[in-house]
Design a protein around this motif. Sequence first.
Motif, PDB file in Angstrom:
ATOM      1  N   ARG A  76       2.222   5.010  -4.113  1.00 34.37           N
ATOM      2  CA  ARG A  76       1.216   4.391  -4.971  1.00 34.37           C
ATOM      3  C   ARG A  76       0.444   3.343  -4.190  1.00 34.37           C
ATOM      4  O   ARG A  76      -0.751   3.195  -4.351  1.00 34.37           O
ATOM      5  CB  ARG A  76       1.890   3.782  -6.195  1.00 34.37           C
ATOM      6  CG  ARG A  76       2.459   4.869  -7.119  1.00 34.37           C
ATOM      7  CD  ARG A  76       3.435   4.285  -8.117  1.00 34.37           C
ATOM      8  NE  ARG A  76       2.775   3.430  -9.076  1.00 34.37           N
ATOM      9  CZ  ARG A  76       3.326   2.324  -9.595  1.00 34.37           C
ATOM     10  NH1 ARG A  76       4.526   1.960  -9.220  1.00 34.37           N
ATOM     11  NH2 ARG A  76       2.678   1.612 -10.476  1.00 34.37           N
ATOM     12  N   LEU A  77       1.122   2.644  -3.318  1.00 36.70           N
ATOM     13  CA  LEU A  77       0.450   1.650  -2.483  1.00 36.70           C
ATOM     14  C   LEU A  77      -0.608   2.321  -1.617  1.00 36.70           C
ATOM     15  O   LEU A  77      -1.734   1.848  -1.503  1.00 36.70           O
ATOM     16  CB  LEU A  77       1.488   0.952  -1.591  1.00 36.70           C
ATOM     17  CG  LEU A  77       0.984  -0.213  -0.747  1.00 36.70           C
ATOM     18  CD1 LEU A  77       0.481  -1.323  -1.654  1.00 36.70           C
ATOM     19  CD2 LEU A  77       2.088  -0.744   0.145  1.00 36.70           C
ATOM     20  N   LEU A 132       9.818  -3.997 -11.251  1.00 41.44           N
ATOM     21  CA  LEU A 132       9.488  -4.110  -9.829  1.00 41.44           C
ATOM     22  C   LEU A 132       8.479  -3.045  -9.419  1.00 41.44           C
ATOM     23  O   LEU A 132       7.549  -3.306  -8.641  1.00 41.44           O
ATOM     24  CB  LEU A 132      10.769  -3.996  -9.009  1.00 41.44           C
ATOM     25  CG  LEU A 132      10.678  -4.384  -7.541  1.00 41.44           C
ATOM     26  CD1 LEU A 132      10.153  -5.803  -7.404  1.00 41.44           C
ATOM     27  CD2 LEU A 132      12.041  -4.264  -6.883  1.00 41.44           C
ATOM     28  N   LYS A 133       8.642  -1.871  -9.967  1.00 45.61           N
ATOM     29  CA  LYS A 133       7.709  -0.790  -9.653  1.00 45.61           C
ATOM     30  C   LYS A 133       6.306  -1.128 -10.142  1.00 45.61           C
ATOM     31  O   LYS A 133       5.318  -0.837  -9.470  1.00 45.61           O
ATOM     32  CB  LYS A 133       8.186   0.508 -10.313  1.00 45.61           C
ATOM     33  CG  LYS A 133       8.576   1.570  -9.301  1.00 45.61           C
ATOM     34  CD  LYS A 133       8.911   2.876  -9.972  1.00 45.61           C
ATOM     35  CE  LYS A 133       9.464   3.860  -8.952  1.00 45.61           C
ATOM     36  NZ  LYS A 133       9.880   5.134  -9.569  1.00 45.61           N
ATOM     37  N   LEU A 134       6.257  -1.749 -11.313  1.00 43.88           N
ATOM     38  CA  LEU A 134       4.954  -2.117 -11.885  1.00 43.88           C
ATOM     39  C   LEU A 134       4.184  -3.056 -10.971  1.00 43.88           C
ATOM     40  O   LEU A 134       2.963  -2.957 -10.846  1.00 43.88           O
ATOM     41  CB  LEU A 134       5.148  -2.793 -13.245  1.00 43.88           C
ATOM     42  CG  LEU A 134       5.357  -1.896 -14.458  1.00 43.88           C
ATOM     43  CD1 LEU A 134       5.533  -2.753 -15.696  1.00 43.88           C
ATOM     44  CD2 LEU A 134       4.189  -0.941 -14.626  1.00 43.88           C
ATOM     45  N   TYR A 140      12.859   6.010  -4.699  1.00 47.03           N
ATOM     46  CA  TYR A 140      12.361   4.834  -5.411  1.00 47.03           C
ATOM     47  C   TYR A 140      11.392   4.043  -4.526  1.00 47.03           C
ATOM     48  O   TYR A 140      10.278   3.751  -4.932  1.00 47.03           O
ATOM     49  CB  TYR A 140      13.534   3.944  -5.836  1.00 47.03           C
ATOM     50  CG  TYR A 140      13.114   2.673  -6.517  1.00 47.03           C
ATOM     51  CD1 TYR A 140      12.615   2.679  -7.816  1.00 47.03           C
ATOM     52  CD2 TYR A 140      13.215   1.452  -5.868  1.00 47.03           C
ATOM     53  CE1 TYR A 140      12.237   1.514  -8.443  1.00 47.03           C
ATOM     54  CE2 TYR A 140      12.840   0.267  -6.496  1.00 47.03           C
ATOM     55  CZ  TYR A 140      12.353   0.311  -7.776  1.00 47.03           C
ATOM     56  OH  TYR A 140      11.969  -0.853  -8.392  1.00 47.03           O
ATOM     57  N   TRP A 141      11.809   3.747  -3.317  1.00 47.86           N
ATOM     58  CA  TRP A 141      10.911   3.035  -2.391  1.00 47.86           C
ATOM     59  C   TRP A 141       9.661   3.888  -2.152  1.00 47.86           C
ATOM     60  O   TRP A 141       8.536   3.415  -2.211  1.00 47.86           O
ATOM     61  CB  TRP A 141      11.542   2.767  -1.030  1.00 47.86           C
ATOM     62  CG  TRP A 141      12.966   2.268  -0.955  1.00 47.86           C
ATOM     63  CD1 TRP A 141      13.951   2.794  -0.177  1.00 47.86           C
ATOM     64  CD2 TRP A 141      13.564   1.148  -1.618  1.00 47.86           C
ATOM     65  NE1 TRP A 141      15.118   2.076  -0.329  1.00 47.86           N
ATOM     66  CE2 TRP A 141      14.916   1.068  -1.203  1.00 47.86           C
ATOM     67  CE3 TRP A 141      13.094   0.206  -2.542  1.00 47.86           C
ATOM     68  CZ2 TRP A 141      15.795   0.090  -1.666  1.00 47.86           C
ATOM     69  CZ3 TRP A 141      13.975  -0.764  -3.000  1.00 47.86           C
ATOM     70  CH2 TRP A 141      15.297  -0.823  -2.566  1.00 47.86           C
ATOM     71  N   MET A 201      12.139  -6.332  -0.058  1.00 49.02           N
ATOM     72  CA  MET A 201      12.510  -4.941  -0.346  1.00 49.02           C
ATOM     73  C   MET A 201      12.942  -4.240   0.942  1.00 49.02           C
ATOM     74  O   MET A 201      13.927  -3.505   0.963  1.00 49.02           O
ATOM     75  CB  MET A 201      11.324  -4.188  -0.944  1.00 49.02           C
ATOM     76  CG  MET A 201      10.684  -4.827  -2.155  1.00 49.02           C
ATOM     77  SD  MET A 201      11.748  -4.798  -3.588  1.00 49.02           S
ATOM     78  CE  MET A 201      11.844  -3.039  -3.886  1.00 49.02           C
ATOM     79  N   TRP A 251       4.661  -3.531  -7.758  1.00 49.00           N
ATOM     80  CA  TRP A 251       4.725  -3.198  -6.340  1.00 49.00           C
ATOM     81  C   TRP A 251       3.324  -3.089  -5.746  1.00 49.00           C
ATOM     82  O   TRP A 251       3.021  -3.647  -4.700  1.00 49.00           O
ATOM     83  CB  TRP A 251       5.474  -1.877  -6.140  1.00 49.00           C
ATOM     84  CG  TRP A 251       5.826  -1.610  -4.707  1.00 49.00           C
ATOM     85  CD1 TRP A 251       4.961  -1.528  -3.661  1.00 49.00           C
ATOM     86  CD2 TRP A 251       7.127  -1.421  -4.171  1.00 49.00           C
ATOM     87  NE1 TRP A 251       5.647  -1.284  -2.499  1.00 49.00           N
ATOM     88  CE2 TRP A 251       6.982  -1.210  -2.789  1.00 49.00           C
ATOM     89  CE3 TRP A 251       8.413  -1.386  -4.726  1.00 49.00           C
ATOM     90  CZ2 TRP A 251       8.074  -0.976  -1.957  1.00 49.00           C
ATOM     91  CZ3 TRP A 251       9.482  -1.151  -3.896  1.00 49.00           C
ATOM     92  CH2 TRP A 251       9.312  -0.950  -2.527  1.00 49.00           C
ATOM     93  N   THR A 252       2.471  -2.375  -6.459  1.00 45.22           N
ATOM     94  CA  THR A 252       1.130  -2.123  -5.908  1.00 45.22           C
ATOM     95  C   THR A 252       0.074  -3.011  -6.547  1.00 45.22           C
ATOM     96  O   THR A 252      -0.995  -3.189  -5.987  1.00 45.22           O
ATOM     97  CB  THR A 252       0.742  -0.659  -6.111  1.00 45.22           C
ATOM     98  OG1 THR A 252       0.813  -0.371  -7.506  1.00 45.22           O
ATOM     99  CG2 THR A 252       1.710   0.246  -5.374  1.00 45.22           C
ATOM    100  N   SER A 310       6.939   4.026  -4.760  1.00 46.23           N
ATOM    101  CA  SER A 310       6.094   2.839  -4.765  1.00 46.23           C
ATOM    102  C   SER A 310       5.159   2.822  -3.569  1.00 46.23           C
ATOM    103  O   SER A 310       3.999   2.448  -3.679  1.00 46.23           O
ATOM    104  CB  SER A 310       6.977   1.599  -4.759  1.00 46.23           C
ATOM    105  OG  SER A 310       7.811   1.620  -5.894  1.00 46.23           O
ATOM    106  N   ARG A 351      14.227  -2.540 -12.217  1.00 46.48           N
ATOM    107  CA  ARG A 351      13.622  -1.591 -11.271  1.00 46.48           C
ATOM    108  C   ARG A 351      12.258  -1.147 -11.771  1.00 46.48           C
ATOM    109  O   ARG A 351      11.313  -0.981 -10.995  1.00 46.48           O
ATOM    110  CB  ARG A 351      14.550  -0.386 -11.076  1.00 46.48           C
ATOM    111  CG  ARG A 351      15.754  -0.669 -10.195  1.00 46.48           C
ATOM    112  CD  ARG A 351      16.338   0.607  -9.608  1.00 46.48           C
ATOM    113  NE  ARG A 351      16.689   1.605 -10.615  1.00 46.48           N
ATOM    114  CZ  ARG A 351      17.848   1.632 -11.270  1.00 46.48           C
ATOM    115  NH1 ARG A 351      18.769   0.729 -11.025  1.00 46.48           N
ATOM    116  NH2 ARG A 351      18.092   2.563 -12.157  1.00 46.48           N
ATOM    117  N   GLU A 352      12.152  -0.981 -13.083  1.00 43.10           N
ATOM    118  CA  GLU A 352      10.855  -0.590 -13.651  1.00 43.10           C
ATOM    119  C   GLU A 352       9.821  -1.695 -13.476  1.00 43.10           C
ATOM    120  O   GLU A 352       8.681  -1.440 -13.094  1.00 43.10           O
ATOM    121  CB  GLU A 352      11.012  -0.276 -15.146  1.00 43.10           C
ATOM    122  CG  GLU A 352      11.738   1.030 -15.419  1.00 43.10           C
ATOM    123  CD  GLU A 352      11.653   1.398 -16.893  1.00 43.10           C
ATOM    124  OE1 GLU A 352      10.535   1.623 -17.389  1.00 43.10           O
ATOM    125  OE2 GLU A 352      12.703   1.442 -17.565  1.00 43.10           O
TER     126      GLU A 352
END
Lengths: 107, 107
Positions: free
Chosen positions: B90-91, A17-19, B83-84, A73, A21-22, B87, A14-15
């Motif tokens: 941040r996007l 994926l967060k990295l 969680y979504w 997602m 994501w953007t 992210s 999950r971490e």
Amino acid sequence: MDTALKALAEPRRREILKLVWTAELPAAEIAAAFSDVTRSAISQHLGILREAALVIERREGVRRMYRANTEEMKRVRNFLEEYWLDSLDRLRDVAETAEREKGNTNG
Amino acid sequence: MDTALKALAEPRRREILKLVWTAELPAAEIAAAFSDVTRSAISQHLGILREAALVIERREGVRRMYRANTEEMKRVRNFLEEYWLDSLDRLRDVAETAEREKGNTNG
DNA sequence: AACTTACGAAAGTGTCAACTTACGTAAATT
DNA sequence: AATTTACGTAAGTTGACACTTTCGTAAGTT
């Protein structure tokens, strides 16, 4: 879908994926964000995320760039929303049935 | 939270959880809904769900009644939504930064 | 008290998962 | 061509996990 949920059940993934994501990041930079495990471990996590279609890999010269697959997602999110919703619907149905049966003799 | 997500990653346990979402059921009846595994296997799944606080057990004579713990389900759901959301926030930030930088010479 | 019912717990098995270290390899650099 | 860089892959270990069969046990029944 199960592979995606399983992949998300792991906090490390999950971490990761967060990295991504953007920002699209090379594997080395992702691995650098985790000091307690080896680069190889992160590479394997990325492989699992990729197989679950949660990240997309792109090769750029010697590097491999990773970014989150937001479409997948969304699919996971919708699946879970429908899962909760389905149960809530049944809950509502049960309540309505009970309400109707109040006025009946054949309950 | 991790134990809950892991518990939900298993399809069998999601089915069990759905069964007891709206109705409180004894273990035997839950097990009866699954013909391809033993009662013992379902009992163990129930133990895992209980440890993850996703179901609540109540003893009624010789039987053990199970029902979903909707409070915990809500917590899990909120966790994922955040969680979504995190992210996505941040996007949005990245997009806004990019937009601002369009008008700059020092990009 | 003996028996049945409803269930969990214990013990064992095969598979998977999260890691490690070591190795392989394609692209860039010298 | 030799070397470095950036990365995946292979092999091995440890522990978890989804099951099975067997056993234990508390609550009701006769």
